[in-house]
Design a protein around this motif. Structure first.
Motif: not given
Lengths: 486, 500
Positions: B325-326, B329, B399, B483, B487
């Motif tokens: 996920d991170t 993103n 990130i 984000f 997201v």
């Protein structure tokens, strides 16, 4: 008094309007902004004084009830990760912010005069205020990411300030060198932060220490990996505080204007590395070997710095190597685990060295009138001598700084250095011998600088000589302040 | 109101309005310029309005969808729609293209054609980001090549024909693979061709076939992105092109490749992606280091910035390869952030070239006194490019680092190694970007300049640099801007990898 603590997060933001306004002004209305000139010095000093009052207030409260206050709000929210911004007020923070603001105010007042004829006067104040902002942000930060952010910002300010006189090729090289060397340290710092995040899952200092100690007591960590991460974190401090393998940028950084050398490269920014190690000391204590490494690096640096300082012709480079040596003392003290001695020495050294640098700035300004504006000449101690007669006030304050740095009893550095030296006997006799003999070397090179500059006869023929005395009152202030610290 | 074809309007408006440019009365360049810029701004406002009022942030599905049958006999639809991943690039496109048009103010040669091509590019760039049909995606992808080719071959430096040819050969070569992949996916498994993204996303293929498709798409996007070793067109093209074209190339076209990787390779071919992702990570890491090492060796200013783009694109590839996920993103944030920073750097390089007329860095020097505003903005953007905290580049890269760290796919040792090598890129970035600054601006004398008096940047150039600076700093301080868009969609994509 929870009431005032609630506003502690504002500390780093108080000086921020000045650089923002100046930056926008210089970009949009350059002539108008430049015409205001001296008007810009006033708000920067004023705002910094407000911060000083604030932090003194916190300091007194810390003395009274010794509480730790933390305030956190979130920066990004996501499903798996959240970054938070926070503000941590504890004794370390409050003492550091007092140090930064008091030296900062002195240096700002001094540089108002020192830089008054410079084309980039306004720009200088923007940079200075921004570096104060980021330094204050660094000391009040409550987690590692925030430390990293302000760490980089401080590095950028140092880059801009070293390259302040950008027309000089040597300054251009020096600022790039400083930034890249610091980036090597940041590389380690970032990896260390990521490593500890992977181990503990937290950036907040207190959670981090707690989780880490639990893990260590349950034997759930890989000692090799942990040591590596701690070493990488320490690499950040090594670069910022000009410790042994990454010290190369500090002497070159003296290309910047002298007030900057006093503020950033003697008092505040180079202390950031010490601050980081002090902040993370609870972490380092739990890890084997890393403290030994810290003290080893410290002892190498202090010896190397002192021996290099012995043979410098340039007065500022001499002082820079002496800074490096003193930072080595602090690192040594941290490595020995004597946290208080290190911080005490950090503070006393910051005041003494700022005083010395401001004094040397005054000398350089005086010499420029005679030998010309090239730093090769105006900072060359070979050409100085006998200045005692011409700049008596500078001489007195410089002598005070010298005596203090050498560790003559009534002055501040005596107490702190004495503490470090006595602790070093308990730690290891070999280290103690080196540290003691280096204390002797310190006295030697500091008096060499003092004698070459102020005693004897002026080695350059001069006429129509006038010293810049306007700045002296400030130095006296600084000196008095130092004695009050006792 | 929701049935109003907003996206069709957004895609079609610039090129339609652009073709009207030829019917404008011939009254010099001024009319053309103002016409073009007003079209660009209208388009940008329209996009913002449509997205602001008709786009729900918390919905991971396609929105503003439109579906018109175009060609009956093989099920070809005009199918548009946006979701969390494409909204960012579309807004970026609008923003950067508008600024590039503004930056192209000094172009006087054939300005009619130039401005038409800019507007055609506008449509061609929004097209791929908003199309929801494989064949439409391919057509849009090709559509935008023509204006770029013409822009490259007609305006720019001396070797522009060579670089334009190189560009078109590379990208057309890549397009062949794209076409193969599109047809392969479309014709697989059923008598009716399925070109819809949403139906293809739920389809599964035999692993071998999926890998073949994956390689096809990967090559196409690797050329565009660029991923080494297919990056060699980029420095040549950027070195020669006019700087407003460079802004489009660096700001948007490179991002199309990365967008394609997410949209097609990750969403449609998840199995193959999880097989290939370690290789993507390795290639990305090599790319960061390789481009970071090559860049300081370039004498040409624009080529140096071009290699820095290549190096930064490595972070996107790693983010996409991390399958977390991170990481994803971060990759999307890096797409946006580098879109701003890269475009701004090329713009500033171009404007300073306009003044000193020197291409090679070692001939420059001492420009800081003559053009302080350009010096200031150039310094700030170089800092942004070397990921100074407070700027968008830092957040994106940080990130992506987290993305690797939290990724569940890889072993500890691989993560440590990749992170370590990536972080070396952090040391290399300041070396080339700061030495570029030093060579251009620091020092005191300009040795080879034909004339020694320069104009500092005027209001137009200041507007461009500041309007790029504001989002860069804004995202750096408050990254949730971006984000919040991506997201939910990212979560939906990533969940595919774990629940199948």
């Amino acid at each position: 008094m929870e009431y005032t603590y609630q506003y502690s997060w504002i500390i780093p933001f108080i000086p921020l309007p000045v650089p923002m306004l100046i930056g926008a002004g210089l970009l949009l209305f350059p002539t108008a902004t430049k015409n205001l000139r001296r008007m810009w010095a006033f708000p920067s000093v004023l705002l910094l004084s407000i911060v000083m009052i604030f932090s003194a207030h916190f300091f007194i409260q810390q003395l009274n009830n010794n509480s730790v206050y933390q305030y956190v709000w979130s920066w990004t929210i996501n499903n798996d990760f959240s970054l938070e911004f926070g503000c941590l007020v504890d004794p370390l923070t409050s003492i550091m912010s007092i140090l930064i603001t008091s030296v900062g105010i002195m240096v700002l007042i001094y540089s108002d005069n020192y830089m008054s004829h410079d084309r980039g006067y306004v720009r200088f104040f923007a940079y200075m205020s921004f570096s104060n902002t980021s330094m204050l942000g660094l000391v009040t930060s409550s987690n590692l990411i925030q430390i990293y952010i302000f760490w980089e910002l401080v590095g950028m300010c140092s880059y801009l300030l070293i390259g302040f006189w950008f027309t000089r090729p040597s300054a251009a090289n020096a600022c790039q060198k400083a930034f890249v060397t610091n980036r090597v340290g940041d590389f380690g710092l970032l990896l260390g932060i990521l490593g500890f995040y992977w181990i503990t899952g937290s950036f907040e200092f207190r959670d981090l220490f707690e989780i880490f100690n639990n893990l260590v007591s349950n034997n759930e960590v890989n000692p090799l990996f942990v040591t590596l991460c701690a070493f990488l974190l320490f690499a950040g401090a090594v670069a910022k505080s000009a410790q042994f393998p990454l010290h190369v940028w500090l002497p070159d950084a003296m290309e910047g204007p002298t007030p900057i050398s006093a503020l950033i490269h003697a008092a505040t920014m180079v202390a950031a590395g010490i601050f980081l190690v002090a902040r993370l000391l609870p972490l380092f204590i739990a890890i084997p070997y890393i403290l030994n490494l810290i003290s080893l690096i410290g002892i190498i640096t202090l010896f190397l710095g002192a021996t290099l300082a012995l043979a410098q012709k340039d007065i500022k480079r001499g002082l820079a190597y002496s800074t490096m040596s003193q930072l080595g003392y602090m690192m040594l003290a941290l490595g020995m685990g004597s946290y208080q001695a290190a911080l005490f020495h950090l503070i006393t050294h910051a005041y003494s060295k700022a005083l010395l640098f401001l004094g040397s700035g005054s000398i350089i300004h005086s010499m420029e009138a005679i030998v010309g504006y090239s730093p090769d000449k105006s900072q060359n101690m070979v050409l100085m001598g006998g200045l005692r007669k011409h700049v008596p006030i500078t001489k007195t304050s410089f002598l005070l700084g010298t005596l203090s740095l050498c560790g003559i009893p009534p002055l501040a550095c005596f107490w702190s250095k004495d503490e470090i030296l006595s602790d070093s006997w308990l730690y290891s006799p070999i280290f103690a011998i080196i540290a003691y003999s280096t204390a002797g070397l310190t006295a030697f090179y500091m008096f060499r600088i003092y004698l070459l500059t102020f005693e004897g006869h002026l080695n350059v023929y001069f006429q129509n000589y006038s010293g810049k005395k306007a700045a002296h009152s400030i130095q006296c202030l600084c000196g008095v302040k130092k004695d009050l610290k006792l | 109101m929701n049935n109003f074809p907003w996206l069709t309007l957004v895609v079609v408006l610039p090129i339609t309005a652009g073709s009207l440019i030829f019917f404008l009365p011939h009254r010099g360049n001024k009319v053309i310029r103002w016409y073009t810029i007003s079209i660009c701004i209208t388009e940008l406002l329209l996009t913002t309005y449509a997205f602001g009022y008709h786009f729900q942030l918390d919905d991971p599905l396609m929105q503003l969808t439109e579906n018109y049958q175009w060609i009956n006999f093989f099920d070809f639809y005009w199918r548009l729609g946006i979701d969390g991943i494409s909204i960012g690039p579309i807004l970026l496109t609008g923003f950067i293209t508008t600024l590039a048009t503004l930056a192209a103010w000094p172009v006087t040669r054939d300005s009619l054609l130039f401005h038409f091509l800019m507007l055609a590019m506008y449509s061609g760039q929004i097209g791929p980001f908003s199309s929801q049909d494989l064949l439409l995606f391919f057509i849009m992808w090709e559509l935008e090549l023509i204006p770029v080719y013409l822009l490259l071959s007609m305006w720019g430096g001396k070797k522009r024909l060579y670089s334009a040819t190189k560009f078109i050969l590379y990208t057309a070569g890549g397009s062949v693979f794209l076409l193969i992949g599109v047809l392969g996916i479309g014709l697989y498994g059923s008598t009716e061709p399925t070109l819809n993204f949403e139906t293809s996303a739920n389809q599964s293929y035999p692993v071998a076939l999926e890998i073949i498709f994956y390689i096809g798409f990967l090559i196409a996007f690797a050329v565009k992105s660029p991923i080494i070793p297919l990056h060699t067109w980029l420095p040549d093209t950027h070195g020669e092109a006019h700087y407003s074209t460079c802004m489009l190339l660096a700001g948007i076209l490179l991002k199309m490749g990365a967008y394609g990787l997410v949209r097609i390779n990750m969403e449609l071919l998840p199995h193959a992606h999880s097989i290939f992702s370690p290789w993507l990570m390795i290639v990305g890491t090599i790319q960061i280091i390789y481009a970071g090492l090559t860049s300081p060796g370039q004498r040409n200013l624009k080529k140096r910035i071009a290699y820095s783009s290549v190096s930064h694109m490595g972070f996107i590839i790693i983010g996409i390869g991390s399958i977390s996920d991170t990481g994803l993103n971060g990759a999307i944030l890096q797409i946006i952030s580098h879109g701003f920073i890269g475009a701004a750097l090329f713009f500033l390089a171009g404007t300073s070239y306009d003044r000193i007329r020197l291409i090679y860095l070692d001939e420059m020097g001492g420009m800081a006194i003559a053009i302080p505003k350009i010096f200031t903005t150039f310094s700030i953007l170089s800092m942004a490019s070397l990921a100074l905290p407070g700027m968008s580049g830092f957040v994106a890269e940080l990130i992506i680092f987290f993305g690797i760290l939290t990724s569940q796919k890889y072993l500890l040792m691989t993560k440590v190694l990749i992170t370590f090598v990536m972080a070396i890129g952090m040391i290399l970035t300041p070396i080339y970007s700061l030495s570029m600054l030093r060579q251009m601006f620091y020092g005191y004398k300009l040795f080879n300049a034909p004339n020694s008096y320069f104009f500092d940047s005027g209001p137009r150039e200041l507007v461009i640099s500041i309007s790029i600076l504001l989002p860069v700093i804004g995202i750096g301080i408050y990254p949730d801007f971006v984000f919040s868009l991506s997201v939910d969609k990212v979560e939906a994509i990533i969940s595919n990898f774990f629940y199948r």
